[in-house]
Design a protein around this motif. Sequence first.
Motif, PDB file in Angstrom:
ATOM      1  N   LYS A 168      20.090 -20.209 -21.095  1.00 49.57           N
ATOM      2  CA  LYS A 168      18.819 -19.774 -20.511  1.00 49.57           C
ATOM      3  C   LYS A 168      19.060 -18.463 -19.779  1.00 49.57           C
ATOM      4  O   LYS A 168      19.899 -18.397 -18.891  1.00 49.57           O
ATOM      5  CB  LYS A 168      18.310 -20.843 -19.531  1.00 49.57           C
ATOM      6  CG  LYS A 168      17.083 -20.459 -18.728  1.00 49.57           C
ATOM      7  CD  LYS A 168      15.809 -20.572 -19.547  1.00 49.57           C
ATOM      8  CE  LYS A 168      14.608 -20.025 -18.809  1.00 49.57           C
ATOM      9  NZ  LYS A 168      13.379 -20.077 -19.630  1.00 49.57           N
ATOM     10  N   GLY A 169      18.321 -17.423 -20.165  1.00 46.74           N
ATOM     11  CA  GLY A 169      18.463 -16.128 -19.512  1.00 46.74           C
ATOM     12  C   GLY A 169      17.454 -15.958 -18.394  1.00 46.74           C
ATOM     13  O   GLY A 169      17.243 -16.866 -17.591  1.00 46.74           O
ATOM     14  N   ILE A 170      16.803 -14.816 -18.375  1.00 41.10           N
ATOM     15  CA  ILE A 170      15.843 -14.508 -17.320  1.00 41.10           C
ATOM     16  C   ILE A 170      14.636 -15.437 -17.406  1.00 41.10           C
ATOM     17  O   ILE A 170      14.198 -15.801 -18.492  1.00 41.10           O
ATOM     18  CB  ILE A 170      15.401 -13.035 -17.480  1.00 41.10           C
ATOM     19  CG1 ILE A 170      16.586 -12.116 -17.167  1.00 41.10           C
ATOM     20  CG2 ILE A 170      14.205 -12.706 -16.600  1.00 41.10           C
ATOM     21  CD1 ILE A 170      16.387 -10.690 -17.608  1.00 41.10           C
ATOM     22  N   GLY A 171      14.079 -15.843 -16.258  1.00 40.66           N
ATOM     23  CA  GLY A 171      12.811 -16.551 -16.274  1.00 40.66           C
ATOM     24  C   GLY A 171      12.778 -17.896 -15.582  1.00 40.66           C
ATOM     25  O   GLY A 171      11.763 -18.574 -15.598  1.00 40.66           O
ATOM     26  N   ASP A 172      13.875 -18.327 -14.977  1.00 39.02           N
ATOM     27  CA  ASP A 172      13.842 -19.567 -14.202  1.00 39.02           C
ATOM     28  C   ASP A 172      14.527 -19.291 -12.859  1.00 39.02           C
ATOM     29  O   ASP A 172      14.819 -18.145 -12.536  1.00 39.02           O
ATOM     30  CB  ASP A 172      14.504 -20.715 -14.988  1.00 39.02           C
ATOM     31  CG  ASP A 172      13.784 -22.040 -14.760  1.00 39.02           C
ATOM     32  OD1 ASP A 172      13.716 -22.472 -13.600  1.00 39.02           O
ATOM     33  OD2 ASP A 172      13.274 -22.616 -15.742  1.00 39.02           O
ATOM     34  N   ASP A 173      14.733 -20.341 -12.075  1.00 38.52           N
ATOM     35  CA  ASP A 173      15.376 -20.123 -10.777  1.00 38.52           C
ATOM     36  C   ASP A 173      16.800 -19.618 -10.936  1.00 38.52           C
ATOM     37  O   ASP A 173      17.291 -18.845 -10.127  1.00 38.52           O
ATOM     38  CB  ASP A 173      15.363 -21.425  -9.978  1.00 38.52           C
ATOM     39  CG  ASP A 173      13.951 -21.825  -9.581  1.00 38.52           C
ATOM     40  OD1 ASP A 173      13.430 -21.238  -8.628  1.00 38.52           O
ATOM     41  OD2 ASP A 173      13.365 -22.683 -10.249  1.00 38.52           O
ATOM     42  N   ALA A 174      17.465 -20.079 -11.988  1.00 38.94           N
ATOM     43  CA  ALA A 174      18.834 -19.643 -12.259  1.00 38.94           C
ATOM     44  C   ALA A 174      19.016 -19.561 -13.767  1.00 38.94           C
ATOM     45  O   ALA A 174      18.306 -20.214 -14.525  1.00 38.94           O
ATOM     46  CB  ALA A 174      19.839 -20.633 -11.651  1.00 38.94           C
ATOM     47  N   ALA A 175      19.946 -18.748 -14.200  1.00 35.01           N
ATOM     48  CA  ALA A 175      20.328 -18.723 -15.607  1.00 35.01           C
ATOM     49  C   ALA A 175      21.262 -19.892 -15.877  1.00 35.01           C
ATOM     50  O   ALA A 175      21.896 -20.414 -14.956  1.00 35.01           O
ATOM     51  CB  ALA A 175      21.027 -17.408 -15.938  1.00 35.01           C
ATOM     52  N   VAL A 176      21.334 -20.310 -17.141  1.00 42.10           N
ATOM     53  CA  VAL A 176      22.202 -21.430 -17.511  1.00 42.10           C
ATOM     54  C   VAL A 176      23.172 -20.965 -18.589  1.00 42.10           C
ATOM     55  O   VAL A 176      22.772 -20.370 -19.597  1.00 42.10           O
ATOM     56  CB  VAL A 176      21.379 -22.623 -18.036  1.00 42.10           C
ATOM     57  CG1 VAL A 176      22.311 -23.786 -18.398  1.00 42.10           C
ATOM     58  CG2 VAL A 176      20.355 -23.064 -16.993  1.00 42.10           C
ATOM     59  N   ILE A 177      24.451 -21.221 -18.340  1.00 39.26           N
ATOM     60  CA  ILE A 177      25.513 -20.912 -19.302  1.00 39.26           C
ATOM     61  C   ILE A 177      26.120 -22.222 -19.740  1.00 39.26           C
ATOM     62  O   ILE A 177      26.433 -23.078 -18.910  1.00 39.26           O
ATOM     63  CB  ILE A 177      26.584 -20.007 -18.645  1.00 39.26           C
ATOM     64  CG1 ILE A 177      25.945 -18.697 -18.197  1.00 39.26           C
ATOM     65  CG2 ILE A 177      27.733 -19.761 -19.595  1.00 39.26           C
ATOM     66  CD1 ILE A 177      26.903 -17.800 -17.457  1.00 39.26           C
ATOM     67  N   SER A 178      26.281 -22.370 -21.036  1.00 40.14           N
ATOM     68  CA  SER A 178      26.695 -23.684 -21.553  1.00 40.14           C
ATOM     69  C   SER A 178      28.124 -24.027 -21.157  1.00 40.14           C
ATOM     70  O   SER A 178      28.945 -23.158 -20.868  1.00 40.14           O
ATOM     71  CB  SER A 178      26.554 -23.714 -23.072  1.00 40.14           C
ATOM     72  OG  SER A 178      27.417 -22.765 -23.643  1.00 40.14           O
ATOM     73  N   ALA A 179      28.402 -25.309 -21.173  1.00 43.79           N
ATOM     74  CA  ALA A 179      29.748 -25.805 -20.885  1.00 43.79           C
ATOM     75  C   ALA A 179      30.737 -25.203 -21.879  1.00 43.79           C
ATOM     76  O   ALA A 179      30.369 -24.854 -23.001  1.00 43.79           O
ATOM     77  CB  ALA A 179      29.772 -27.326 -20.972  1.00 43.79           C
ATOM     78  N   SER A 180      31.975 -25.069 -21.477  1.00 47.57           N
ATOM     79  CA  SER A 180      32.978 -24.426 -22.322  1.00 47.57           C
ATOM     80  C   SER A 180      34.353 -24.930 -21.961  1.00 47.57           C
ATOM     81  O   SER A 180      34.604 -25.329 -20.820  1.00 47.57           O
ATOM     82  CB  SER A 180      32.915 -22.912 -22.116  1.00 47.57           C
ATOM     83  OG  SER A 180      34.077 -22.292 -22.640  1.00 47.57           O
ATOM     84  N   GLU A 181      35.225 -24.918 -22.940  1.00 47.87           N
ATOM     85  CA  GLU A 181      36.614 -25.290 -22.658  1.00 47.87           C
ATOM     86  C   GLU A 181      37.380 -24.129 -22.043  1.00 47.87           C
ATOM     87  O   GLU A 181      38.551 -24.248 -21.698  1.00 47.87           O
ATOM     88  CB  GLU A 181      37.301 -25.727 -23.951  1.00 47.87           C
ATOM     89  CG  GLU A 181      36.789 -27.065 -24.435  1.00 47.87           C
ATOM     90  CD  GLU A 181      37.300 -27.404 -25.821  1.00 47.87           C
ATOM     91  OE1 GLU A 181      38.229 -26.740 -26.290  1.00 47.87           O
ATOM     92  OE2 GLU A 181      36.749 -28.336 -26.426  1.00 47.87           O
ATOM     93  N   LYS A 182      36.693 -22.976 -21.943  1.00 44.94           N
ATOM     94  CA  LYS A 182      37.362 -21.812 -21.378  1.00 44.94           C
ATOM     95  C   LYS A 182      37.054 -21.681 -19.891  1.00 44.94           C
ATOM     96  O   LYS A 182      36.070 -22.219 -19.398  1.00 44.94           O
ATOM     97  CB  LYS A 182      36.918 -20.550 -22.108  1.00 44.94           C
ATOM     98  CG  LYS A 182      37.297 -20.572 -23.591  1.00 44.94           C
ATOM     99  CD  LYS A 182      36.980 -19.252 -24.250  1.00 44.94           C
ATOM    100  CE  LYS A 182      37.444 -19.318 -25.711  1.00 44.94           C
ATOM    101  NZ  LYS A 182      37.338 -18.014 -26.364  1.00 44.94           N
ATOM    102  N   GLU A 183      37.916 -20.949 -19.199  1.00 45.19           N
ATOM    103  CA  GLU A 183      37.655 -20.631 -17.808  1.00 45.19           C
ATOM    104  C   GLU A 183      36.572 -19.553 -17.749  1.00 45.19           C
ATOM    105  O   GLU A 183      36.418 -18.762 -18.680  1.00 45.19           O
ATOM    106  CB  GLU A 183      38.925 -20.084 -17.139  1.00 45.19           C
ATOM    107  CG  GLU A 183      40.184 -20.856 -17.443  1.00 45.19           C
ATOM    108  CD  GLU A 183      40.369 -22.060 -16.558  1.00 45.19           C
ATOM    109  OE1 GLU A 183      40.301 -23.181 -17.095  1.00 45.19           O
ATOM    110  OE2 GLU A 183      40.593 -21.880 -15.352  1.00 45.19           O
TER     111      GLU A 183
END
Lengths: 352, 352
Positions: free
Chosen positions: A37-52
């Motif tokens: 989720k990019g611009i347009g909500d209270d916060a952006a969302v970045i998906s879970a990842s096995e990376k740091e």
Amino acid sequence: MLEDKNQERTSLAELGEFGLINHLTEHFKLYNSSTTKGIGDDAAVISASEKERLITTDLLIEGVHFDLSYMPLKHLGYKAVMVNLSDVYAMNGVAEQITVSIAVSNRFPLEALEELYAGIQLACDTYKVDLIGGDTTSSTKGMLLSITAIGTANKEEIVYRNGAKPTDLIVVSGDLGGAYLGLQVLEREKQVFQVNPESQPDLDAYTYLIERQLKPEARKDIVELLKELDVKPTAMIDISDGLSSEIMHICTQSKTGCKIYEDKLPLDPQVISTSEEFNMDSTMIALSGGEDYELLFTVPIADFEKIKSNPNLSIIGHVVEQNQGMNLVTRADQEIELKAQGWNTFKEGAQE
Amino acid sequence: MLEDKNQERTSLAELGEFGLINHLTEHFKLYNSSTTKGIGDDAAVISASEKERLITTDLLIEGVHFDLSYMPLKHLGYKAVMVNLSDVYAMNGVAEQITVSIAVSNRFPLEALEELYAGIQLACDTYKVDLIGGDTTSSTKGMLLSITAIGTANKEEIVYRNGAKPTDLIVVSGDLGGAYLGLQVLEREKQVFQVNPESQPDLDAYTYLIERQLKPEARKDIVELLKELDVKPTAMIDISDGLSSEIMHICTQSKTGCKIYEDKLPLDPQVISTSEEFNMDSTMIALSGGEDYELLFTVPIADFEKIKSNPNLSIIGHVVEQNQGMNLVTRADQEIELKAQGWNTFKEGAQE
């Protein structure tokens, strides 16, 4: 001198904050599947990842970090993104997202922000980075940008500043001192312009330097090159405050010393000729100039063969024991202690 | 009026940027195991996780967002963190890290920044959030803060603005309008002080309002409460620009309308009495006041029993079909269309 006085002027107040953000960001593309989720909500969302995740942020303020009388807004937008991506690459990571917050006084019409965002968008498109959020507000004076960059790296790939070991080679990408000299040339032209606004500057002899100052590139390519070469640096940092200051960060955090060889410092011919013209020492400029956004790193001496003949990389010295100090070995074979002449905005910033 | 003229003054230039950051952040604790590397490298490192990451950022500028003549620096630091954490909680997430960038003119001595960071630290300690990076530089005018907050949530827990459905209940935490009225009280006292610096303000009747303005709390507790109640909102947002503006964001993104009932709006007795004193309509203030940092959310009507008697939550209306519009039902049972009177800094910001 680069300002166009005939530009259209649309007041920001007409659009309001939400309209403005939508207008400025509607043509941005998303490149990374991790951007949920990019611009347009209270916060952006970045998906879970096995990376740091790598997080870095920088603040750029008109009158302190940039001068709009010779920095076109599109270049400013591009450079502001580069400054942040460079920090992600300096961790040996991949930059994936940025947030951009800006504040502008009512001196700036909508068209100025469109230019700024055109530069931000060019940077995002070129480096495959997603704009996922930010804040847009008014300021009481001038323009400022605050950018946060988010990247990823596998845990075992991350390179910190503190892993250098004695006998490691010290390597730098590209060449040094260009951005600083580009700034000197632009500052000189600004003064000439102030005395005689009709003067037409001839900047042909300085094109490389000016490009280094106005449109630096973050060295994503070097991070990729190192992977291809199967070289993992033991320590890495990007050169924003000058080579001396950065190598001292690596040595201090790694508890080592270093020897840097003056005759190994990579200098572009324009750096050499323009240093002479300005009656400055090119070694001093390479050591303390800043804003080059090259990567400085250390590698085990066993990697010498992989590195030595690469045209993008220069071996400029090696890591030594801490008690041997941090020194420059001059062309006359004398050792001089390195000093961090990095930029201190609190000393050089404008007075209120 | 809250400024102490006898304070110690240590120039920031004496410390330099790196010394300053170290000095200001040396006593911060780390609370989250996800914080692999905080301040001190090119970027901070957050460990891999099976959860999504939430990212939000806000810019606060002296003279636009805050007035240091009545906002103590410690409160400013605390509030600046709250503003950002509130956005993470509004996604139904857990805030774990922040970065803090500040720029200050030479008007501010080290002791002022120590106060600011004391407030930031108090916020970090209270909300168990780690300070992992930032930037510190000089400004040409005043102080500004740019904070980025990073949180986590399981994918299925995240609540966006666009999930509201007709018949959903509209719920708000806490009470409304206090922060705006607190600002009015402080502005009035500032004017009194400017006329008569010897005057001793009697603010006893406004303590709640002033606390709402100067020391708001982000509603982490509500996110936890909703988990305990086993309620997952269908849409959620935090109230920074006023209830009207926020419910309109939810409705617009959810493609719905809403009915809000005037007699259900939660108002503190100080809000009612002070509205009368200022000759303002308390409903208008609750709808448009802003800066309450309460959570506004919608829940399926089936959750009514779980919500109805909770003293922290007020059911203020319900979601309707989009073609029914977004309306306030007054005490006289009339329907009035909601208008977003949210703050537009580009209209109200100071002139350069």
